[in-house]
Design an enzyme around this catalytic site. Structure first.
Site, short mmCIF file in Angstrom:
data_model
loop_
_atom_site.label_atom_id
_atom_site.label_comp_id
_atom_site.label_asym_id
_atom_site.label_seq_id
_atom_site.Cartn_x
_atom_site.Cartn_y
_atom_site.Cartn_z
N GLY A 245 -8.98 -3.01 9.47
CA GLY A 245 -7.66 -3.60 9.57
C GLY A 245 -6.57 -2.64 9.14
O GLY A 245 -5.39 -3.02 9.12
N ASP A 246 -6.93 -1.42 8.79
CA ASP A 246 -5.95 -0.41 8.40
C ASP A 246 -6.48 0.94 8.86
O ASP A 246 -7.36 1.00 9.72
CB ASP A 246 -5.72 -0.47 6.88
N ASP A 247 -5.98 2.03 8.30
CA ASP A 247 -6.40 3.36 8.74
C ASP A 247 -7.91 3.54 8.56
O ASP A 247 -8.46 3.19 7.50
CB ASP A 247 -5.67 4.43 7.94
#
Length: 460
Positions: A245-247
């Site tokens: 959900g992020d990098d």
């Protein structure tokens, strides 16, 4: 039907546990190059997914720590579901997960103690004054291996995500694995799922190998970065698959005035053979917390699918520090919003004590041999007025656009560099270098961490 599948899965786990223990009391049937060995059940561990094993893990590590100077020790996590809160590791130690072992993060906040704020951050990222310990934690360690036959560590993060979104937490969410102030760390051959926040966070460490991890979280989950090298030196990350959900990977080195004061960069980092899926974030981010500096990062053989951007540099006024000597080659990108993205206004700050005149030095950023398709924007490159991002080199890059691409493909402000053999045509700030076609540089020398063998375990 689902109930039958679950019953069969539980039966397989129970059978695996019985087979593991049958005739394998000596070293748990596992060889990891340590002189001493124990199984979690030797310390009262119960793998039913319900009973807390926090005390069992702590007792096991405490017992095995006495062998650090006598050939080291290993703790075997056998088949089963082992519910636990946070526990610490020790030096000259291997934590080994059987392929049918699942470590489950407790959903009882009382099993997650608070730990000191990170000096290079000054504040907690979710909550300013406190942070929870990670599920697996260690500090001031030497020679630690966390590995398995693709066993699973499940952070059971959804309740944390819900509380975070509802502003119901009184401390920064825990990470899944955090190792601090340590040397000779290896994390390999595991499946990590649903961390409350970041998954793997080595910080103030050296000589680290992260290899063969499968990292999975819903693409809507908040701040579930895959791997975050933070103020670390001599590190390699390879052969990992990350859905986040992020990098997928976020390279860091401290936050504003706290990172500047602490002054410990991330440098000599190798990232290769990574596959990333993250629709709202970067394949590899450099920053945004990069105030201690980031230098000599070598990135190659990267695949990104349905991901927002390739390599993204994130910084802002107040960050200070530097991002320089970045080298990337052989990237395959499919369905991307941006191929190249640099941001000089990523402006979240820990507090109002930052120096607005502390600007980052972004220089010698090299990309080559990139193929991208179904792309909305080729590039969004935004330096800082009075502090341009310079030394940008892009070569041998082919970008095929989506059926409805944006008209302005190369949006460039306050940047400088050169290009060669790039399609579509770049902006005026990155002109085609006159003369023959050339390749942007990539180092020919090897970093010392590239020649360090991965420590593996074998089953009898």
């Amino acid at each position: 039907m689902l109930g039958l599948v679950l019953i069969l899965a539980e039966s397989r786990t129970a059978f695996a546990s019985r087979e593991f223990h049958k005739g394998k009391r000596n070293h748990g049937g596992v060889k990891c190059g340590r002189k001493h060995s124990a199984v979690l059940t030797d310390f009262g561990g119960v793998g039913d997914g319900i009973t807390s094993n926090t005390k069992a893990f702590k007792a096991a590590v405490d017992h095995l720590s006495r062998f650090a100077s006598d050939g080291g020790a290993q703790l075997i996590v056998p088949p089963g579901k082992w519910l636990t809160g946070s526990f610490n590791l020790t030096s000259h130690f291997t934590l080994f997960l059987h392929k049918d072992a699942v470590i489950l993060g407790s959903q009882d906040e009382s099993e997650w103690p608070l730990v000191a704020l990170l000096p290079s951050y000054g504040k907690g990222r979710d909550f300013p004054d406190a942070r929870f310990s990670s599920l697996i934690f260690g500090t001031n360690l030497t020679d630690v291996v966390i590995t398995g036959n693709n066993g699973t560590i499940d952070g059971q993060g959804e309740p944390w995500w819900i509380k975070y979104r509802a502003h119901q937490l009184n401390a920064t969410r825990p990470y899944l694995i955090e190792i601090m102030y340590s040397d000779k760390i290896q994390i390999s051959n595991l499946t990590l799922i649903n961390s409350p926040s970041w998954f793997v966070h080595p910080i103030y460490c050296s000589n680290i190998i992260v290899q063969g991890l499968t990292i999975l979280a819903p693409v809507t989950s908040p701040n579930t970065d895959g791997i975050d090298p933070d103020s670390c030196t001599n590190m390699r990350i390879e052969d990992c698959f990350i859905v986040s959900g992020d990098d997928c990977i976020a390279v860091k080195s401290g936050w504003d005035q706290y990172g500047i004061k602490f002054g410990k960069p991330t440098k000599k980092l190798v990232i290769r053979r990574l596959t990333c899926i993250s629709p709202d974030s970067a394949t590899i981010a450099l920053g945004s917390e990069m105030s201690g500096g980031i230098q000599d990062v070598r990135i190659e053989d990267i695949t990104a699918l349905s991901t927002q951007s390739g390599i993204r540099i994130k910084s802002a006024r107040g960050r200070g520090g530097y991002v320089k000597d970045i080298f990337a080659r052989r990237m395959t990108l499919k369905t991307m919003k941006y191929v190249f993205w640099m941001t000089g206004s990523y402006g979240s700050h820990p507090d109002q004590g930052f120096n607005p005149n502390a600007v980052p030095d972004v220089d010698r950023i090299n990309y080559r041999d990139i193929v991208a398709e179904n792309v909305t924007y080729s590039a969004r490159l935004e330096g800082i007025s009075g502090d341009p991002f310079k030394g940008i080199c892009i070569s041998n890059t082919t970008i095929k656009l989506t059926e409805t691409p944006k008209k302005l493909q190369w949006n460039c402000t306050n940047v400088a560099g050169v290009t060669s053999n790039v399609t579509p045509k770049t902006c005026d700030m990155l002109p085609e270098k006159e003369g023959k076609v050339f390749d942007c540089p990539f180092p020919k020398n090897r970093l010392s961490i590239e020649d360090v063998p991965l420590k593996t375990c074998s089953l009898d």
